[in-house]
Design a protein around this motif. Structure first.
Motif, PDB file in Angstrom:
ATOM      1  N   TRP A  97      -8.712 -51.571  10.324  1.00 46.94           N
ATOM      2  CA  TRP A  97      -9.406 -52.004  11.524  1.00 46.94           C
ATOM      3  C   TRP A  97      -8.618 -53.101  12.236  1.00 46.94           C
ATOM      4  O   TRP A  97      -8.456 -53.090  13.453  1.00 46.94           O
ATOM      5  N   ASN A  98      -8.103 -54.039  11.461  1.00 45.94           N
ATOM      6  CA  ASN A  98      -7.306 -55.107  12.062  1.00 45.94           C
ATOM      7  C   ASN A  98      -6.045 -54.570  12.730  1.00 45.94           C
ATOM      8  O   ASN A  98      -5.653 -55.020  13.803  1.00 45.94           O
ATOM      9  N   LEU A  99      -5.403 -53.610  12.079  1.00 48.61           N
ATOM     10  CA  LEU A  99      -4.185 -53.048  12.662  1.00 48.61           C
ATOM     11  C   LEU A  99      -4.488 -52.369  13.993  1.00 48.61           C
ATOM     12  O   LEU A  99      -3.768 -52.554  14.973  1.00 48.61           O
ATOM     13  N   VAL A 100      -5.557 -51.587  14.005  1.00 46.43           N
ATOM     14  CA  VAL A 100      -5.917 -50.893  15.239  1.00 46.43           C
ATOM     15  C   VAL A 100      -6.250 -51.891  16.334  1.00 46.43           C
ATOM     16  O   VAL A 100      -5.821 -51.760  17.488  1.00 46.43           O
ATOM     17  N   LYS A 101      -6.970 -52.913  15.946  1.00 41.71           N
ATOM     18  CA  LYS A 101      -7.333 -53.943  16.927  1.00 41.71           C
ATOM     19  C   LYS A 101      -6.081 -54.552  17.551  1.00 41.71           C
ATOM     20  O   LYS A 101      -5.973 -54.701  18.768  1.00 41.71           O
ATOM     21  N   GLN A 102      -5.118 -54.875  16.691  1.00 41.28           N
ATOM     22  CA  GLN A 102      -3.910 -55.513  17.206  1.00 41.28           C
ATOM     23  C   GLN A 102      -3.070 -54.552  18.042  1.00 41.28           C
ATOM     24  O   GLN A 102      -2.525 -54.930  19.074  1.00 41.28           O
ATOM     25  N   MET A 103      -2.992 -53.320  17.581  1.00 43.75           N
ATOM     26  CA  MET A 103      -2.226 -52.338  18.378  1.00 43.75           C
ATOM     27  C   MET A 103      -2.839 -52.158  19.759  1.00 43.75           C
ATOM     28  O   MET A 103      -2.136 -52.147  20.774  1.00 43.75           O
ATOM     29  N   ASN A 104      -4.143 -52.013  19.790  1.00 36.11           N
ATOM     30  CA  ASN A 104      -4.815 -51.850  21.087  1.00 36.11           C
ATOM     31  C   ASN A 104      -4.565 -53.043  21.988  1.00 36.11           C
ATOM     32  O   ASN A 104      -4.289 -52.906  23.180  1.00 36.11           O
ATOM     33  N   GLN A 105      -4.645 -54.203  21.368  1.00 35.22           N
ATOM     34  CA  GLN A 105      -4.482 -55.427  22.139  1.00 35.22           C
ATOM     35  C   GLN A 105      -3.068 -55.567  22.682  1.00 35.22           C
ATOM     36  O   GLN A 105      -2.858 -55.859  23.863  1.00 35.22           O
ATOM     37  N   LEU A 106      -2.087 -55.313  21.814  1.00 31.30           N
ATOM     38  CA  LEU A 106      -0.695 -55.479  22.237  1.00 31.30           C
ATOM     39  C   LEU A 106      -0.294 -54.406  23.249  1.00 31.30           C
ATOM     40  O   LEU A 106       0.552 -54.645  24.114  1.00 31.30           O
ATOM     41  N   ALA A 107      -0.895 -53.233  23.134  1.00 28.84           N
ATOM     42  CA  ALA A 107      -0.549 -52.161  24.071  1.00 28.84           C
ATOM     43  C   ALA A 107      -1.100 -52.461  25.469  1.00 28.84           C
ATOM     44  O   ALA A 107      -0.628 -51.919  26.465  1.00 28.84           O
ATOM     45  N   GLY A 108      -2.083 -53.324  25.546  1.00 25.15           N
ATOM     46  CA  GLY A 108      -2.686 -53.624  26.834  1.00 25.15           C
ATOM     47  C   GLY A 108      -3.805 -52.659  27.160  1.00 25.15           C
ATOM     48  O   GLY A 108      -4.731 -52.985  27.890  1.00 25.15           O
ATOM     49  N   LYS A 109      -3.700 -51.476  26.608  1.00 22.14           N
ATOM     50  CA  LYS A 109      -4.764 -50.481  26.759  1.00 22.14           C
ATOM     51  C   LYS A 109      -4.969 -49.819  25.408  1.00 22.14           C
ATOM     52  O   LYS A 109      -4.041 -49.807  24.589  1.00 22.14           O
ATOM     53  N   PRO A 110      -6.177 -49.281  25.154  1.00 20.65           N
ATOM     54  CA  PRO A 110      -6.440 -48.753  23.819  1.00 20.65           C
ATOM     55  C   PRO A 110      -5.591 -47.548  23.453  1.00 20.65           C
ATOM     56  O   PRO A 110      -5.408 -46.631  24.261  1.00 20.65           O
ATOM     57  N   LEU A 111      -5.054 -47.564  22.258  1.00 14.92           N
ATOM     58  CA  LEU A 111      -4.391 -46.396  21.689  1.00 14.92           C
ATOM     59  C   LEU A 111      -5.408 -45.585  20.883  1.00 14.92           C
ATOM     60  O   LEU A 111      -5.236 -44.397  20.654  1.00 14.92           O
ATOM     61  N   VAL A 112      -6.429 -46.294  20.422  1.00  9.64           N
ATOM     62  CA  VAL A 112      -7.484 -45.671  19.624  1.00  9.64           C
ATOM     63  C   VAL A 112      -8.821 -46.084  20.231  1.00  9.64           C
ATOM     64  O   VAL A 112      -9.022 -47.256  20.525  1.00  9.64           O
ATOM     65  N   GLU A 113      -9.690 -45.114  20.410  1.00  3.91           N
ATOM     66  CA  GLU A 113     -11.049 -45.440  20.842  1.00  3.91           C
ATOM     67  C   GLU A 113     -12.011 -45.048  19.741  1.00  3.91           C
ATOM     68  O   GLU A 113     -11.789 -44.070  19.028  1.00  3.91           O
ATOM     69  N   LYS A 114     -13.049 -45.862  19.603  1.00  5.65           N
ATOM     70  CA  LYS A 114     -13.962 -45.675  18.474  1.00  5.65           C
ATOM     71  C   LYS A 114     -15.404 -45.705  18.955  1.00  5.65           C
ATOM     72  O   LYS A 114     -15.712 -46.266  20.008  1.00  5.65           O
ATOM     73  N   GLN A 115     -16.252 -45.122  18.130  1.00  3.11           N
ATOM     74  CA  GLN A 115     -17.675 -45.199  18.421  1.00  3.11           C
ATOM     75  C   GLN A 115     -18.436 -45.555  17.147  1.00  3.11           C
ATOM     76  O   GLN A 115     -18.240 -44.911  16.107  1.00  3.11           O
ATOM     77  N   ALA A 116     -19.239 -46.583  17.209  1.00  2.82           N
ATOM     78  CA  ALA A 116     -20.078 -46.948  16.065  1.00  2.82           C
ATOM     79  C   ALA A 116     -21.433 -46.313  16.265  1.00  2.82           C
ATOM     80  O   ALA A 116     -22.062 -46.497  17.299  1.00  2.82           O
ATOM     81  N   GLY A 117     -21.874 -45.572  15.277  1.00  5.39           N
ATOM     82  CA  GLY A 117     -23.145 -44.874  15.389  1.00  5.39           C
ATOM     83  C   GLY A 117     -22.986 -43.579  16.173  1.00  5.39           C
ATOM     84  O   GLY A 117     -21.908 -43.243  16.658  1.00  5.39           O
TER      85      GLY A 117
END
Lengths: 129, 129
Positions: free
Chosen positions: A72-92
């Motif tokens: 989760w942390n890796l995805v968060k950082q990748m999305n952040q550094l990319a400026g736009k999401p590389l991964v999108e998620k849905q909770a529930g």
DNA sequence: GTGCGTTATGTTTTTTATGATATAACGCTA
DNA sequence: TAGCGTTATATCATAAAAAACATAACGCAC
């Protein structure tokens, strides 16, 4: 049973088996940084692949023996550094939720593997005296 | 003051400053393994250089903020993996003792820097889109 | 509304790598 | 022989990275 690799040795490219008889191998790894922080590396991009493959972050992490929180942390950082999401998620939601790669994510994955392939080519053509 | 680099990021080669404006940098590192164990790497070869320069293992370690025991272990392993000593040492004697590179040690150092230089060339010519 | 499996997030524990410390032995010098 | 700075070696302490653990929130299905 082969000795487990040390962290800094994991995900390393190696010169081909043609050098193996000498017992001497050229190894290396590459990664991309953005603003001085690790953006894409072998492990991170495998994670992207597994997310695409499994459809959830939890299953992707499990499949590569990575803790969910780390993934989760890796995805968060990748999305952040990319400026736009590389991964999108849905909770529930249906089946509890899920995660998938955006087009940017797929592109990042492909570009990185392209670089890795080029690097592997470079490593392979080194002759170790 | 620049943030200190994480261990796995140290001694990494980076694509040239021409990419800096994009904030995206290709980075990488290479090393040599023998029988699956790290034989030569950036830090180890710098250590060889410092030994040649200072004439003692203790001074070499000090000069690169490395503990003596760590330096000693690295030299021990390098000598062992090489099959013949890259560094020879003397405990006691004139000025207390000392250490110096053997011809094999000098050769190992030179060969590794040659590889690193080639790798730097490869990194520099990558264009990051 | 309850249950389900997921995402979200923080805290604790473990592992690993490295540095710090301590002590002995060495061999020249004086 | 005493002194010196080195090598030699083991043990302990610290720091960083990763995993493990613990909850909470989410949103659909029933």
């Amino acid at each position: 049973m082969p000795k487990p690799k040390a962290p800094h040795e994991r995900n390393a490219l190696a010169s081909g088996p043609e050098h193996k008889e000498a017992g001497l191998q050229l190894k290396g790894r590459i990664w991309l940084e953005k603003d001085g922080q690790t953006f894409l590396s072998w492990g991170r991009v495998v994670l992207l692949e597994r997310i695409a493959e499994h459809g959830t972050l939890a299953a992707a992490a499990r499949s590569m023996d990575m803790s969910y929180s780390h993934a989760w942390n890796l995805v968060k950082q990748m999305n952040q550094l990319a400026g736009k999401p590389l991964v999108e998620k849905q909770a529930g939601g249906k089946k509890g939720g899920g995660a998938y790669l955006t087009p940017s994510g797929e592109k990042a994955r492909d570009e990185f593997w392209r670089l890795v392939k080029q690097f592997q080519g470079w490593v392979d053509q080194r002759k170790i005296k």
